[in-house]
Design a protein around this motif. Structure first.
Motif, PDB file in Angstrom:
ATOM      1  N   SER A 125     -85.162 -57.152 -47.533  1.00 41.82           N
ATOM      2  CA  SER A 125     -85.400 -58.573 -47.798  1.00 41.82           C
ATOM      3  C   SER A 125     -84.177 -59.218 -48.427  1.00 41.82           C
ATOM      4  CB  SER A 125     -86.617 -58.739 -48.713  1.00 41.82           C
ATOM      5  OG  SER A 125     -86.460 -57.976 -49.908  1.00 41.82           O
ATOM      6  N   GLU A 126     -83.403 -58.405 -49.153  1.00 42.01           N
ATOM      7  CA  GLU A 126     -82.140 -58.871 -49.743  1.00 42.01           C
ATOM      8  C   GLU A 126     -80.989 -58.213 -48.985  1.00 42.01           C
ATOM      9  OE1 GLU A 126     -79.597 -58.466 -53.912  1.00 42.01           O
ATOM     10  OE2 GLU A 126     -81.748 -58.021 -53.898  1.00 42.01           O
ATOM     11  N   ALA A 127     -80.089 -59.041 -48.462  1.00 40.15           N
ATOM     12  CA  ALA A 127     -79.002 -58.518 -47.628  1.00 40.15           C
ATOM     13  C   ALA A 127     -78.207 -57.448 -48.359  1.00 40.15           C
ATOM     14  CB  ALA A 127     -78.074 -59.656 -47.210  1.00 40.15           C
ATOM     15  N   GLU A 128     -77.854 -56.393 -47.609  1.00 43.12           N
ATOM     16  CA  GLU A 128     -77.016 -55.302 -48.092  1.00 43.12           C
ATOM     17  C   GLU A 128     -77.679 -54.459 -49.191  1.00 43.12           C
ATOM     18  OE1 GLU A 128     -74.303 -55.200 -46.288  1.00 43.12           O
ATOM     19  OE2 GLU A 128     -74.352 -57.262 -45.555  1.00 43.12           O
ATOM     20  N   ASN A 129     -79.012 -54.573 -49.369  1.00 43.01           N
ATOM     21  CA  ASN A 129     -79.692 -53.792 -50.399  1.00 43.01           C
ATOM     22  C   ASN A 129     -79.830 -52.353 -49.906  1.00 43.01           C
ATOM     23  OD1 ASN A 129     -81.720 -52.523 -52.049  1.00 43.01           O
ATOM     24  ND2 ASN A 129     -82.318 -54.559 -52.760  1.00 43.01           N
ATOM     25  N   VAL A 130     -78.986 -51.491 -50.426  1.00 39.18           N
ATOM     26  CA  VAL A 130     -78.902 -50.112 -49.931  1.00 39.18           C
ATOM     27  C   VAL A 130     -80.182 -49.342 -50.212  1.00 39.18           C
ATOM     28  CG1 VAL A 130     -77.645 -47.934 -50.104  1.00 39.18           C
ATOM     29  CG2 VAL A 130     -76.395 -50.104 -50.174  1.00 39.18           C
ATOM     30  N   ASP A 131     -80.689 -49.446 -51.426  1.00 45.53           N
ATOM     31  CA  ASP A 131     -81.895 -48.685 -51.795  1.00 45.53           C
ATOM     32  C   ASP A 131     -83.073 -49.073 -50.911  1.00 45.53           C
ATOM     33  OD1 ASP A 131     -80.533 -47.352 -53.768  1.00 45.53           O
ATOM     34  OD2 ASP A 131     -81.154 -48.708 -55.371  1.00 45.53           O
ATOM     35  N   GLU A 132     -83.226 -50.365 -50.667  1.00 45.36           N
ATOM     36  CA  GLU A 132     -84.347 -50.819 -49.833  1.00 45.36           C
ATOM     37  C   GLU A 132     -84.175 -50.332 -48.394  1.00 45.36           C
ATOM     38  OE1 GLU A 132     -86.818 -54.878 -48.628  1.00 45.36           O
ATOM     39  OE2 GLU A 132     -85.065 -55.035 -49.950  1.00 45.36           O
ATOM     40  N   ILE A 152     -75.746 -49.302 -40.875  1.00 46.00           N
ATOM     41  CA  ILE A 152     -75.685 -48.565 -42.145  1.00 46.00           C
ATOM     42  C   ILE A 152     -75.029 -49.414 -43.240  1.00 46.00           C
ATOM     43  CG2 ILE A 152     -74.883 -46.462 -43.242  1.00 46.00           C
ATOM     44  CD1 ILE A 152     -74.786 -45.206 -40.403  1.00 46.00           C
ATOM     45  N   ALA A 153     -75.809 -49.769 -44.262  1.00 48.11           N
ATOM     46  CA  ALA A 153     -75.317 -50.633 -45.336  1.00 48.11           C
ATOM     47  C   ALA A 153     -74.328 -49.926 -46.255  1.00 48.11           C
ATOM     48  CB  ALA A 153     -76.492 -51.170 -46.155  1.00 48.11           C
ATOM     49  N   ASP A 154     -74.531 -48.634 -46.463  1.00 51.35           N
ATOM     50  CA  ASP A 154     -73.640 -47.838 -47.308  1.00 51.35           C
ATOM     51  C   ASP A 154     -73.347 -46.549 -46.555  1.00 51.35           C
ATOM     52  OD1 ASP A 154     -72.397 -46.166 -49.141  1.00 51.35           O
ATOM     53  OD2 ASP A 154     -73.721 -46.707 -50.808  1.00 51.35           O
ATOM     54  N   GLU A 155     -72.095 -46.344 -46.179  1.00 52.23           N
ATOM     55  CA  GLU A 155     -71.772 -45.206 -45.317  1.00 52.23           C
ATOM     56  C   GLU A 155     -72.022 -43.851 -45.973  1.00 52.23           C
ATOM     57  OE1 GLU A 155     -67.744 -44.830 -44.114  1.00 52.23           O
ATOM     58  OE2 GLU A 155     -66.913 -45.454 -46.031  1.00 52.23           O
ATOM     59  N   GLN A 156     -72.246 -43.838 -47.289  1.00 51.49           N
ATOM     60  CA  GLN A 156     -72.505 -42.579 -47.984  1.00 51.49           C
ATOM     61  C   GLN A 156     -73.981 -42.358 -48.313  1.00 51.49           C
ATOM     62  OE1 GLN A 156     -69.964 -40.519 -48.376  1.00 51.49           O
ATOM     63  NE2 GLN A 156     -68.512 -42.028 -47.606  1.00 51.49           N
ATOM     64  N   ALA A 157     -74.846 -43.322 -47.973  1.00 50.79           N
ATOM     65  CA  ALA A 157     -76.192 -43.322 -48.549  1.00 50.79           C
ATOM     66  C   ALA A 157     -77.272 -42.606 -47.746  1.00 50.79           C
ATOM     67  CB  ALA A 157     -76.638 -44.766 -48.791  1.00 50.79           C
ATOM     68  N   CYS A 158     -77.086 -42.404 -46.459  1.00 54.37           N
ATOM     69  CA  CYS A 158     -78.207 -41.976 -45.616  1.00 54.37           C
ATOM     70  C   CYS A 158     -78.097 -40.555 -45.079  1.00 54.37           C
ATOM     71  CB  CYS A 158     -78.352 -42.941 -44.437  1.00 54.37           C
ATOM     72  SG  CYS A 158     -78.705 -44.638 -44.918  1.00 54.37           S
ATOM     73  N   GLU A 159     -77.185 -39.766 -45.571  1.00 52.92           N
ATOM     74  CA  GLU A 159     -76.946 -38.458 -44.964  1.00 52.92           C
ATOM     75  C   GLU A 159     -78.166 -37.537 -45.052  1.00 52.92           C
ATOM     76  OE1 GLU A 159     -73.329 -36.633 -46.145  1.00 52.92           O
ATOM     77  OE2 GLU A 159     -72.073 -38.250 -45.349  1.00 52.92           O
ATOM     78  N   VAL A 160     -78.903 -37.577 -46.152  1.00 49.05           N
ATOM     79  CA  VAL A 160     -80.106 -36.744 -46.291  1.00 49.05           C
ATOM     80  C   VAL A 160     -81.121 -37.136 -45.225  1.00 49.05           C
ATOM     81  CG1 VAL A 160     -82.076 -36.205 -47.772  1.00 49.05           C
ATOM     82  CG2 VAL A 160     -79.780 -36.336 -48.759  1.00 49.05           C
ATOM     83  N   SER A 217     -64.081 -59.622 -49.379  1.00 52.04           N
ATOM     84  CA  SER A 217     -64.866 -58.650 -48.624  1.00 52.04           C
ATOM     85  C   SER A 217     -66.305 -58.657 -49.124  1.00 52.04           C
ATOM     86  CB  SER A 217     -64.261 -57.256 -48.789  1.00 52.04           C
ATOM     87  OG  SER A 217     -64.920 -56.322 -47.993  1.00 52.04           O
ATOM     88  N   HIS A 218     -67.262 -58.683 -48.190  1.00 50.96           N
ATOM     89  CA  HIS A 218     -68.660 -58.857 -48.611  1.00 50.96           C
ATOM     90  C   HIS A 218     -69.204 -57.663 -49.383  1.00 50.96           C
ATOM     91  CE1 HIS A 218     -68.891 -57.309 -44.414  1.00 50.96           C
ATOM     92  NE2 HIS A 218     -69.971 -56.667 -44.802  1.00 50.96           N
ATOM     93  N   ASP A 219     -68.596 -56.486 -49.256  1.00 50.17           N
ATOM     94  CA  ASP A 219     -68.982 -55.360 -50.106  1.00 50.17           C
ATOM     95  C   ASP A 219     -67.921 -54.268 -50.021  1.00 50.17           C
ATOM     96  OD1 ASP A 219     -69.630 -53.201 -48.144  1.00 50.17           O
ATOM     97  OD2 ASP A 219     -71.250 -54.535 -47.536  1.00 50.17           O
ATOM     98  N   SER A 220     -68.098 -53.254 -50.825  1.00 54.05           N
ATOM     99  CA  SER A 220     -67.149 -52.137 -50.860  1.00 54.05           C
ATOM    100  C   SER A 220     -67.739 -50.876 -50.235  1.00 54.05           C
ATOM    101  CB  SER A 220     -66.753 -51.834 -52.309  1.00 54.05           C
ATOM    102  OG  SER A 220     -67.892 -51.461 -53.071  1.00 54.05           O
ATOM    103  N   LYS A 221     -68.950 -50.979 -49.666  1.00 58.30           N
ATOM    104  CA  LYS A 221     -69.679 -49.783 -49.233  1.00 58.30           C
ATOM    105  C   LYS A 221     -69.777 -49.631 -47.723  1.00 58.30           C
ATOM    106  CE  LYS A 221     -72.703 -49.926 -53.327  1.00 58.30           C
ATOM    107  NZ  LYS A 221     -72.313 -51.256 -53.832  1.00 58.30           N
ATOM    108  N   SER A 222     -69.944 -50.732 -46.991  1.00 59.66           N
ATOM    109  CA  SER A 222     -70.165 -50.621 -45.550  1.00 59.66           C
ATOM    110  C   SER A 222     -68.844 -50.432 -44.811  1.00 59.66           C
ATOM    111  CB  SER A 222     -70.887 -51.853 -45.007  1.00 59.66           C
ATOM    112  OG  SER A 222     -70.060 -52.994 -45.065  1.00 59.66           O
ATOM    113  N   LYS A 223     -68.887 -49.611 -43.777  1.00 59.81           N
ATOM    114  CA  LYS A 223     -67.670 -49.334 -43.014  1.00 59.81           C
ATOM    115  C   LYS A 223     -67.133 -50.595 -42.351  1.00 59.81           C
ATOM    116  CE  LYS A 223     -65.667 -45.577 -40.431  1.00 59.81           C
ATOM    117  NZ  LYS A 223     -65.903 -44.237 -39.861  1.00 59.81           N
ATOM    118  N   THR A 224     -68.027 -51.472 -41.931  1.00 60.59           N
ATOM    119  CA  THR A 224     -67.616 -52.727 -41.310  1.00 60.59           C
ATOM    120  C   THR A 224     -66.718 -53.525 -42.253  1.00 60.59           C
ATOM    121  OG1 THR A 224     -69.561 -52.894 -39.904  1.00 60.59           O
ATOM    122  CG2 THR A 224     -68.439 -54.939 -40.435  1.00 60.59           C
TER     123      THR A 224
END
Length: 406
Positions: A125-132, A152-160, A217-224
């Motif tokens: 619901s909130e853009a780029e919210n990694v946890d959600e 993928i909002a955070d390139e390190q967040a979804c590996e599990v 830059s819109h964030d520091s986490k996404s590869k884009t």
């Protein structure tokens, strides 16, 4: 005499018949001068017969990802598409593209009712919210889709979660923004490297190849975001010695920097003179108290000689324009990515130099096609290019541009 008369009569009849046939043949090949020619079909009517979104599919490369041919999915198969946000213009287009792909698959297979292949779109619901986004991915994997497509909002967040998907034979397609995870079966996106290079060159032309440039830059986490930022900066550094990227502002990181300066008493969010002494515990603020507008204003104030500003997504580009207007700063070239209604209006008004118009509809469509192929065990291209076009005030009405807008 009777025989001669009969022969003459027969000859006359034959001549009349042949003449009539001759006239009939000539009439078929040529319009009489008195008959008006059939009016040509208006060009706009020809265009209306073409699907409104077809141009967005035509630019997808390889073209196999622009149609639903040969995808014999089982009845009732479920594909999950997960974006970085819900309800935003860009992500609404992704959703439309994904839904259209589902319609095309079902039409091709003749599936109706409960037999239809189902495709759903979900996003934070909130853009780029990694946890959600991670929570949404967990929920979707628990529904055992035949495949997942995710920006993928955070390139390190979804590996599990990706490991879990692999264990359950659920292929994962990345779109818009990927990661270095080895198990992704395909990447569906804009060619961000080429688009960022082109954006840098347009900026250089606009500022006369000299002066200070700010990168937001819109964030520091996404590869884009990382690729668009890094390639833009590298292009400026390598090709334009008279220009300098004097600040790389990653909006999520800058909030903490600004909050720290406020708490040390060397900066105030309201623009008033700072106290130059540390704030008391009761007066201190956290990074969550620093808004996007506060970040934009802070960076612009620090660099009064700026000649150009570059934003890595649409929301950031508009924030730059609004910040310049708030502070009364003029003659600064602004460029970046995306093309929502606000950006299009700002380009028309000359407030934005130009933007890289992406193809979110094509991303949604091609992601579902790639996910379907993966679910069927078919080979996928590693990278699927959904295209982009540079939009300015001068070319906004051109078909190549207007057909890509959303």
């Amino acid at each position: 005499m009777k025989m001669r008369k009969s022969a003459a009569t027969a000859a006359l009849c034959l001549a009349l018949i042949l003449g009539a046939c001759s006239l009939g043949s000539a009439g078929e090949g040529k319009q009489p001068e008195s008959s008006p020619a059939e009016p040509a079909q208006p060009e706009n009517e020809k265009k209306e017969k073409k699907k409104a979104y077809q141009a967005k599919l035509d630019v997808i490369n390889p073209s196999a990802y622009s149609n639903a041919d040969g995808l014999s999915l089982e009845k009732g198969a479920y594909i999950s598409v997960i974006g970085k946000a819900d309800g935003k213009p860009f992500w609404n287009e992704v959703k439309k593209g994904a839904e259209q792909a589902a319609k095309d698959i079902n039409k091709t297979l003749g599936y109706e009712g409960a037999d239809k292949v189902k495709v759903t779109y979900n996003g934070p619901s909130e853009a780029e919210n990694v946890d959600e986004q991670v929570n949404i991915l967990d929920e979707e994997l628990a529904r055992y889709p035949v495949a997942v497509a995710i920006a993928i909002a955070d390139e390190q967040a979804c590996e599990v979660q990706f490991d879990l998907a692999a264990e359950n034979n659920i292929p994962v397609v990345a779109f818009d923004s990927g990661s270095d995870y080895k198990g992704l079966v395909a990447m569906v996106s804009t060619d961000n490297e080429e688009a960022a290079k082109e954006a840098a060159r347009h900026m250089a032309e606009a500022v006369g190849e000299e002066g200070e440039i700010l990168i937001f830059s819109h964030d520091s986490k996404s590869k884009t975001a990382i690729v668009r930022e890094q390639v833009f900066v590298e292009t400026i550094q390598n090709e334009y010695p008279g220009m300098a990227a004097v600040c790389i502002c990653r909006l999520d990181e800058m909030r903490a920097v600004i909050a720290d300066e406020v708490n040390k008493g060397v900066y105030r969010l309201d623009g008033e003179e700072p106290p130059l002494t540390e704030l008391s515990e009761e007066e201190r603020i956290g990074e969550e108290d620093v808004t996007r507008e506060n970040v934009i204003d802070y960076v612009l104030k620090k660099h009064p000689n700026v000649k150009g500003c570059y934003g890595t997504n649409g929301e950031t580009v508009i924030s730059i324009v609004e910040g310049l207007e708030r502070l009364g700063i003029e003659e600064v070239s602004v460029s970046g990515f995306d093309a929502d209604e606000e950006e299009i209006a700002a380009v028309r008004e000359g407030k934005i130099l130009g933007v890289m118009v992406q193809n979110p509809f094509g991303m949604g469509y091609a992601s579902v096609i790639a996910a379907s192929r993966a679910a069927l065990g078919l080979a996928n291209e590693a990278d699927i290019d959904t295209g982009y076009v540079w939009m300015t005030k001068d070319n906004i009405e051109d078909d190549e541009v207007s057909e890509m807008l959303y």
